[in-house]
Design a protein around this motif. Structure first.
Motif, PDB file in Angstrom:
ATOM      1  N   ASP A 386       0.819  -1.210   0.000  1.00  0.00           N
ATOM      2  CA  ASP A 386       0.000   0.000   0.000  1.00  0.00           C
ATOM      3  C   ASP A 386       0.854   1.262   0.000  1.00  0.00           C
ATOM      4  O   ASP A 386       0.440   2.302  -0.528  1.00  0.00           O
ATOM      5  N   LYS A 387       2.058   1.187   0.567  1.00  0.00           N
ATOM      6  CA  LYS A 387       2.930   2.366   0.598  1.00  0.00           C
ATOM      7  C   LYS A 387       3.295   2.845  -0.807  1.00  0.00           C
ATOM      8  O   LYS A 387       3.567   4.020  -1.012  1.00  0.00           O
ATOM      9  N   LYS A 388       3.290   1.927  -1.760  1.00  0.00           N
ATOM     10  CA  LYS A 388       3.663   2.283  -3.122  1.00  0.00           C
ATOM     11  C   LYS A 388       2.569   3.085  -3.823  1.00  0.00           C
ATOM     12  O   LYS A 388       2.835   3.757  -4.822  1.00  0.00           O
ATOM     13  N   ARG A 389       1.316   3.021  -3.290  1.00  0.00           N
ATOM     14  CA  ARG A 389       0.198   3.623  -4.020  1.00  0.00           C
ATOM     15  C   ARG A 389      -0.609   4.623  -3.204  1.00  0.00           C
ATOM     16  O   ARG A 389      -1.611   5.138  -3.697  1.00  0.00           O
ATOM     17  N   VAL A 397      -6.355   2.680   1.579  1.00  0.00           N
ATOM     18  CA  VAL A 397      -5.799   1.459   2.172  1.00  0.00           C
ATOM     19  C   VAL A 397      -6.915   0.511   2.577  1.00  0.00           C
ATOM     20  O   VAL A 397      -6.913  -0.664   2.244  1.00  0.00           O
ATOM     21  N   ASP A 398      -7.880   1.017   3.310  1.00  0.00           N
ATOM     22  CA  ASP A 398      -9.039   0.222   3.728  1.00  0.00           C
ATOM     23  C   ASP A 398     -10.270   0.917   3.163  1.00  0.00           C
ATOM     24  O   ASP A 398     -10.808   1.854   3.757  1.00  0.00           O
ATOM     25  N   LEU A 408     -12.017  10.117   0.612  1.00  0.00           N
ATOM     26  CA  LEU A 408     -12.185  10.035  -0.836  1.00  0.00           C
ATOM     27  C   LEU A 408     -10.918   9.563  -1.539  1.00  0.00           C
ATOM     28  O   LEU A 408     -10.924   9.378  -2.741  1.00  0.00           O
ATOM     29  N   GLY A 409      -9.848   9.413  -0.807  1.00  0.00           N
ATOM     30  CA  GLY A 409      -8.604   8.992  -1.434  1.00  0.00           C
ATOM     31  C   GLY A 409      -7.913  10.081  -2.227  1.00  0.00           C
ATOM     32  O   GLY A 409      -7.139   9.793  -3.134  1.00  0.00           O
ATOM     33  N   LEU A 410      -8.205  11.345  -1.936  1.00  0.00           N
ATOM     34  CA  LEU A 410      -7.603  12.458  -2.667  1.00  0.00           C
ATOM     35  C   LEU A 410      -6.632  13.268  -1.822  1.00  0.00           C
ATOM     36  O   LEU A 410      -5.826  14.022  -2.347  1.00  0.00           O
ATOM     37  N   GLY A 411      -6.733  13.134  -0.491  1.00  0.00           N
ATOM     38  CA  GLY A 411      -5.934  13.963   0.396  1.00  0.00           C
ATOM     39  C   GLY A 411      -4.448  13.814   0.206  1.00  0.00           C
ATOM     40  O   GLY A 411      -3.720  14.799   0.011  1.00  0.00           O
ATOM     41  N   ILE A 426       8.469  13.550   0.174  1.00  0.00           N
ATOM     42  CA  ILE A 426       7.602  12.991   1.201  1.00  0.00           C
ATOM     43  C   ILE A 426       7.732  11.478   1.165  1.00  0.00           C
ATOM     44  O   ILE A 426       7.679  10.860   0.101  1.00  0.00           O
ATOM     45  N   THR A 427       7.946  10.879   2.323  1.00  0.00           N
ATOM     46  CA  THR A 427       8.076   9.424   2.430  1.00  0.00           C
ATOM     47  C   THR A 427       7.198   8.940   3.578  1.00  0.00           C
ATOM     48  O   THR A 427       6.868   9.682   4.501  1.00  0.00           O
ATOM     49  N   VAL A 428       6.822   7.675   3.502  1.00  0.00           N
ATOM     50  CA  VAL A 428       6.009   7.059   4.544  1.00  0.00           C
ATOM     51  C   VAL A 428       6.797   5.899   5.128  1.00  0.00           C
ATOM     52  O   VAL A 428       7.397   5.095   4.401  1.00  0.00           O
TER      53      VAL A 428
END
Length: 458
Positions: A386-389, A397-398, A408-411, A426-428
């Motif tokens: 999930d980190k890749k996308r 993710v969920d 909404l998956g836009l933030g 930016i990295t996670v």
């Protein structure tokens, strides 16, 4: 399967790929043809340069040529009355002479420079060559058939002169045999054409590669656009379907009061607010895709303290623990609205993915020319896949849980755009012992000059 293949073949991408290939192939063809012609022409002129220069030198001394005829000198003999100051050229076994009167009629059969076969050569030249007064002073080429059917190749010069013995005006043609040079030229031309043909055929593969390479960004953008439209349609379809069902329920009870149907009305309003948020975010993305400009202004450290105070209130209302650390000393130049939106997106994301006992921490500091931001939580964490996308638009993710919480998956996609505009990163990461940590570095002294970089794949 056949329909799928037909659809793929008729797609704009495939058609455009064929056009790109054709453009590259035609460009390579023009280049190789032009290069071949230039090389052959340069080689031809260079090959006959010495021969033509010798003909021109001989043409500057007609007395010398007349003396060869009148005195029947040998091939290597030199006249006794030549002008000492002029170069007379080299008259050798490869040369022959024809002489015409003032009317253009062949009047003499001078001695050829070769002792064997000279008459045969002259006979062939007399039959093949005609006097052309327009060619006086220019060098021409001619091919003569011998008795065996083979070709003799000559370069010759036609000139007007005066007979030194009679004073009559006449014309002289001096010939030089270039069979060896012609054979050498033919061999070299064959080698050049063969080599160019091989490379021309290789250009087909190069054209295919270049066509595919140049279309990769286009295909990537096409796939992104297609995925964006599909996801946007999917996001809009769900609230529209809910609204339709709620409104149909209201029509089934025409006598019901607003209080009776308050639940349906409340749910409908919630979906309307969801659609409004979605369309606002989509419009925001569309505007920022075209251009995202950094409007920096001098900002005091207290700017971040006021933001963190608001976050503290929201966390308290949600029964979650929030902590912050502001290590900035002195004023910095930032776009306050964009940085605030970036922090809000990350804070909101942490709030959504932590439980009731969630802990959220934001640390902000200035390191050199970079603004460093760390946002950590103790939620369930994010898998490596999930980190890749997570920065892709509409990716969640969920999905079930996020939809329930209004995501909404836009933030994070907006957050990534802001970071890229700042020429930052930016990295996670996994937060220890549990949760997720976002690490952001914004470059303060060199924000993005060209907004087109936003379109690069990261």
């Amino acid at each position: 399967m056949k329909k799928l293949i037909t659809k793929i073949k008729s797609s704009a991408i495939v058609k455009n790929d064929g056009k790109n290939f054709l453009h590259f192939f035609l460009a390579f063809t023009v280049i190789f043809v032009a290069l071949t012609l230039i090389i052959i022409q340069v080689m031809r002129s260079g090959l006959f340069k010495a021969t033509d220069q010798n003909l021109e030198d001989l043409g500057q001394n007609p007395e010398y040529l007349w003396s060869l005829v009148l005195h029947q000198q040998s091939n290597s003999g030199q006249p006794n009355n030549t002008n000492q100051g002029n170069r007379i050229g080299d008259y050798g076994p490869a040369n022959s002479i024809l002489i015409y009167d003032e009317n253009g009629k062949l009047v003499s059969n001078p001695t050829n420079s070769s002792s064997d076969g000279g008459d045969q050569i002259l006979e062939g030249l007399e039959k093949a060559v005609k006097l052309d007064r327009k060619a006086i002073g220019s060098i021409r080429s001619i091919t003569v058939k011998n008795t065996l059917g083979a070709d003799w190749n000559y370069r010759y010069l036609t000139m007007q002169s005066v007979n030194v013995s009679t004073g009559q005006i006449g014309y002289i043609q001096i010939f030089t045999n270039v069979d060896q040079l012609k054979e050498s030229l033919q061999r070299n031309v064959f080698i050049i054409i063969t080599t160019m043909t091989i490379f021309w055929l290789l250009s087909i593969l190069i054209s295919l590669y270049l066509a595919n390479w140049t279309l990769q960004p286009v295909m990537l953008a096409y796939e992104k656009q297609k995925e964006f439209v599909e996801n946007a349609s999917h996001e809009l379809r769900t609230p529209l379907a809910i609204l339709q069902n709620r409104l149909e329920l209201l029509f089934q009870k025409p006598t019901a009061t607003i209080i009776d149907e308050s639940e349906n009305i409340s749910a409908s309003l919630a979906e309307v607010r969801n659609m409004r948020l979605l369309t606002s975010n989509l419009l925001n993305l569309a505007r920022r895709d075209s251009s995202l400009k950094i409007n920096s202004e001098e900002t005091q450290p207290e700017f971040f303290d006021s933001i963190f105070t608001s976050y503290q209130m929201l966390a308290d209302d949600a029964d979650k623990e929030f902590s912050s650390s502001n290590k900035i000393e002195g004023n910095i130049n930032i776009d306050q609205s964009l940085v605030k939106q970036l922090l809000t997106i990350l804070f909101d994301n942490a709030m959504k993915y932590t439980n009731d006992d969630g802990k959220i921490a934001i640390d902000i500091s200035k390191s050199g020319n970079f603004l460093a931001i760390n946002v950590a939580d103790n939620g369930e964490g994010i898998s490596d896949e999930d980190k890749k996308r997570i920065f892709d638009r509409f990716y969640r993710v969920d999905k079930a849980r996020t939809r329930q919480k209004g995501g909404l998956g836009l933030g994070l996609s907006l957050a990534k755009q802001i970071v890229v505009a700042y020429n930052g990163k930016i990295t996670v990461e996994d937060n220890q012992p549990q949760g997720t940590r976002f690490v952001i570095r914004l470059r303060l002294d060199n924000p993005l000059v060209n907004p087109a970089r936003i379109f690069q794949k990261h």
